[in-house]
Design a protein around this motif. Structure first.
Motif, PDB file in Angstrom:
ATOM      1  N   SER A   1       0.849  -1.181   0.000  1.00  0.00           N
ATOM      2  CA  SER A   1       0.000   0.000   0.000  1.00  0.00           C
ATOM      3  C   SER A   1       0.891   1.240   0.000  1.00  0.00           C
ATOM      4  N   LEU A   2       0.681   2.134  -0.977  1.00  0.00           N
ATOM      5  CA  LEU A   2       1.502   3.329  -1.121  1.00  0.00           C
ATOM      6  C   LEU A   2       1.421   4.192   0.133  1.00  0.00           C
ATOM      7  N   LEU A   3       2.574   4.605   0.629  1.00  0.00           N
ATOM      8  CA  LEU A   3       2.621   5.347   1.896  1.00  0.00           C
ATOM      9  C   LEU A   3       2.160   6.794   1.746  1.00  0.00           C
ATOM     10  N   LEU A   4       2.625   7.491   0.718  1.00  0.00           N
ATOM     11  CA  LEU A   4       2.343   8.919   0.571  1.00  0.00           C
ATOM     12  C   LEU A   4       1.452   9.146  -0.642  1.00  0.00           C
ATOM     13  N   ARG A   5       0.320   9.832  -0.415  1.00  0.00           N
ATOM     14  CA  ARG A   5      -0.590  10.179  -1.491  1.00  0.00           C
ATOM     15  C   ARG A   5      -0.434  11.658  -1.821  1.00  0.00           C
ATOM     16  N   GLU A   6      -0.753  12.020  -3.079  1.00  0.00           N
ATOM     17  CA  GLU A   6      -0.657  13.411  -3.505  1.00  0.00           C
ATOM     18  C   GLU A   6      -1.914  14.150  -3.061  1.00  0.00           C
ATOM     19  N   LEU A   7      -1.801  14.797  -1.899  1.00  0.00           N
ATOM     20  CA  LEU A   7      -2.919  15.538  -1.338  1.00  0.00           C
ATOM     21  C   LEU A   7      -2.528  17.008  -1.202  1.00  0.00           C
ATOM     22  N   ASP A   8      -3.294  17.754  -0.443  1.00  0.00           N
ATOM     23  CA  ASP A   8      -3.015  19.158  -0.193  1.00  0.00           C
ATOM     24  C   ASP A   8      -1.589  19.310   0.347  1.00  0.00           C
ATOM     25  N   PRO A   9      -0.757  20.146  -0.298  1.00  0.00           N
ATOM     26  CA  PRO A   9       0.623  20.316   0.191  1.00  0.00           C
ATOM     27  C   PRO A   9       0.688  20.722   1.658  1.00  0.00           C
ATOM     28  N   GLY A  10      -0.332  21.428   2.137  1.00  0.00           N
ATOM     29  CA  GLY A  10      -0.345  21.839   3.530  1.00  0.00           C
ATOM     30  C   GLY A  10      -0.560  20.693   4.500  1.00  0.00           C
ATOM     31  N   GLN A  11      -0.941  19.515   3.979  1.00  0.00           N
ATOM     32  CA  GLN A  11      -1.175  18.356   4.835  1.00  0.00           C
ATOM     33  C   GLN A  11      -0.103  17.287   4.680  1.00  0.00           C
ATOM     34  N   MET A  12       0.896  17.539   3.846  1.00  0.00           N
ATOM     35  CA  MET A  12       1.891  16.500   3.584  1.00  0.00           C
ATOM     36  C   MET A  12       2.709  16.157   4.825  1.00  0.00           C
ATOM     37  N   HIS A  13       2.891  17.127   5.755  1.00  0.00           N
ATOM     38  CA  HIS A  13       3.632  16.780   6.972  1.00  0.00           C
ATOM     39  C   HIS A  13       2.895  15.715   7.770  1.00  0.00           C
ATOM     40  N   LEU A  14       1.540  15.721   7.691  1.00  0.00           N
ATOM     41  CA  LEU A  14       0.771  14.680   8.372  1.00  0.00           C
ATOM     42  C   LEU A  14       0.962  13.333   7.683  1.00  0.00           C
ATOM     43  N   GLN A  15       1.137  13.368   6.355  1.00  0.00           N
ATOM     44  CA  GLN A  15       1.398  12.134   5.623  1.00  0.00           C
ATOM     45  C   GLN A  15       2.742  11.530   6.055  1.00  0.00           C
ATOM     46  N   HIS A  16       3.749  12.368   6.187  1.00  0.00           N
ATOM     47  CA  HIS A  16       5.065  11.867   6.603  1.00  0.00           C
ATOM     48  C   HIS A  16       5.016  11.365   8.046  1.00  0.00           C
ATOM     49  N   ASN A  17       4.283  12.064   8.904  1.00  0.00           N
ATOM     50  CA  ASN A  17       4.126  11.586  10.281  1.00  0.00           C
ATOM     51  C   ASN A  17       3.388  10.250  10.324  1.00  0.00           C
ATOM     52  N   LYS A  18       2.461  10.080   9.393  1.00  0.00           N
ATOM     53  CA  LYS A  18       1.717   8.822   9.315  1.00  0.00           C
ATOM     54  C   LYS A  18       2.661   7.640   9.139  1.00  0.00           C
ATOM     55  N   VAL A  19       3.731   7.843   8.374  1.00  0.00           N
ATOM     56  CA  VAL A  19       4.688   6.765   8.145  1.00  0.00           C
ATOM     57  C   VAL A  19       5.328   6.337   9.468  1.00  0.00           C
ATOM     58  N   THR A  20       5.631   7.306  10.324  1.00  0.00           N
ATOM     59  CA  THR A  20       6.164   6.983  11.651  1.00  0.00           C
ATOM     60  C   THR A  20       5.170   6.132  12.431  1.00  0.00           C
ATOM     61  N   ASN A  21       3.905   6.526  12.407  1.00  0.00           N
ATOM     62  CA  ASN A  21       2.880   5.777  13.130  1.00  0.00           C
ATOM     63  C   ASN A  21       2.696   4.373  12.565  1.00  0.00           C
ATOM     64  N   LEU A  22       2.722   4.258  11.247  1.00  0.00           N
ATOM     65  CA  LEU A  22       2.565   2.945  10.622  1.00  0.00           C
ATOM     66  C   LEU A  22       3.731   2.025  10.964  1.00  0.00           C
ATOM     67  N   ARG A  23       4.932   2.582  11.017  1.00  0.00           N
ATOM     68  CA  ARG A  23       6.096   1.755  11.351  1.00  0.00           C
ATOM     69  C   ARG A  23       5.955   1.176  12.764  1.00  0.00           C
ATOM     70  N   LEU A  24       5.473   1.984  13.713  1.00  0.00           N
ATOM     71  CA  LEU A  24       5.289   1.504  15.080  1.00  0.00           C
ATOM     72  C   LEU A  24       4.184   0.453  15.150  1.00  0.00           C
ATOM     73  N   ALA A  25       3.046   0.735  14.508  1.00  0.00           N
ATOM     74  CA  ALA A  25       1.912  -0.188  14.572  1.00  0.00           C
ATOM     75  C   ALA A  25       2.219  -1.492  13.838  1.00  0.00           C
ATOM     76  N   ALA A  26       2.898  -1.400  12.684  1.00  0.00           N
ATOM     77  CA  ALA A  26       3.225  -2.607  11.920  1.00  0.00           C
ATOM     78  C   ALA A  26       4.149  -3.523  12.710  1.00  0.00           C
ATOM     79  N   SER A  27       5.062  -2.940  13.493  1.00  0.00           N
ATOM     80  CA  SER A  27       5.968  -3.766  14.293  1.00  0.00           C
ATOM     81  C   SER A  27       5.221  -4.539  15.369  1.00  0.00           C
ATOM     82  N   ARG A  28       4.080  -4.005  15.825  1.00  0.00           N
ATOM     83  CA  ARG A  28       3.270  -4.713  16.823  1.00  0.00           C
ATOM     84  C   ARG A  28       2.526  -5.894  16.209  1.00  0.00           C
ATOM     85  N   LEU A  29       2.123  -5.757  14.948  1.00  0.00           N
ATOM     86  CA  LEU A  29       1.382  -6.831  14.276  1.00  0.00           C
ATOM     87  C   LEU A  29       2.296  -7.881  13.653  1.00  0.00           C
TER      88      LEU A  29
END
Length: 297
Positions: free
Chosen positions: A77-105
């Motif tokens: 599943s693609l990590l970063l989608r082309e959305l509002d440039p003002g929200q891209m920092h949330l997309q990058h932060n999402k990757v941090t959250n996914l890395r933590l959650a994926a390690s639990r599963l």
């Protein structure tokens, strides 16, 4: 004399009652939402404790670093989608959250008779555990929230489970269609909503074989595998049917049906199918000129 039988007319298109019902109390009074969430969480914790005491549910807990031999399903599943440039920092932060959650599963094994709860395994996504503000969906809009983005991991797990003999016990979808289909890989309507701890993805193993999840974050994709010890005699194909956009009272809704076809792995023959879900949700973007919107008014 020839008897003429009337032709059945197609049923009129209507929206589900839940979409035309008056707003919920917490929607009319958002200040009540934190209290309502506390109540929901307390009820879910009570259920978890009760199920543990009674032995009614055997929760999957064991994690194995060694792969089961058969890779049944794999998806990225693609990590970063082309959305509002003002929200891209949330997309990058999402990757941090996914890395933590994926390690639990990663590595969790669902043995025969066991049940996997996404929320029980991943846990509450708090700052203390390293989670950051990521993008999450609330009332149809993308906003900042601690742990935002882990729904993408639940979506990945759900998609893989749909291509297996595992049983989906509980799954909640988003009540809004937030983004156009640009770059969409999976059908609309197969995603999951996750809110700790009462909005969950729960899967049960009713087979005689163990299943194992492998989940990890790569450079561009969130990766997942569903593994087992013996390849099942069937394979599964999931598809959307009867896709429609409907306009009512100035609002646009999207509906479809998610079907799963069962295929004999040995012969390739189609041996059955089932309706998994009928979806209908409010669209919070304006459909493009190439999308036909049916007017219900």
């Amino acid at each position: 004399m020839t008897t003429v039988h009337p032709v059945d007319e197609p049923a009129p298109l209507t929206l589900p009652a839940r979409l035309t019902a008056p707003p919920r109390l917490t929607q009319r009074h958002p200040s009540l939402l934190p209290a309502a969430m506390l109540v929901h969480r307390a009820r879910r914790r009570t259920r978890w404790v009760r199920d543990g005491w009674t032995g009614q549910v055997a929760w999957a807990r064991r994690r194995d670093e060694d792969d089961l031999p058969v890779r049944l399903v794999q998806h990225g599943s693609l990590l970063l989608r082309e959305l509002d440039p003002g929200q891209m920092h949330l997309q990058h932060n999402k990757v941090t959250n996914l890395r933590l959650a994926a390690s639990r599963l990663d590595g969790i094994v669902v043995a025969p008779g066991e049940t996997l709860s996404f929320n029980r395994v991943v846990g509450n996504c708090t700052r203390r555990k390293g989670y950051v503000d990521g993008m999450r969906l609330s009332n149809g809009s993308a906003e900042s929230g601690v742990g935002g983005g882990i729904c993408q991991l639940a979506n990945l797990v759900h998609w893989m489970v749909l291509h297996s003999p595992l049983t989906v016990v509980e799954r909640s979808e988003h009540s809004f269609d937030p983004f156009p289909d640009r770059g969409r890989v999976l059908p609309w309507g197969v995603g999951c909503s996750i809110v700790y701890n009462y909005v969950d993805l729960v899967v049960r193993n009713d087979t005689e074989h163990p299943f194992q999840l492998r989940t990890w974050v790569g450079d561009r994709y969130l990766h997942g595998q569903l593994r087992t010890d013996v390849r099942p005699e069937h394979s599964w194909k999931v598809e959307a049917r009867d896709e429609q956009f409907l306009r009512s009272e100035g609002r646009v809704f999207r509906r479809n049906e998610i079907w799963r076809r069962v295929i004999d792995r040995r012969t390739g023959e189609h041996v059955g199918e089932e309706l998994l879900k009928s979806n209908c949700a409010l669209v919070v973007y304006e459909p493009g000129p190439d999308v036909e919107v049916i007017d219900l008014d």
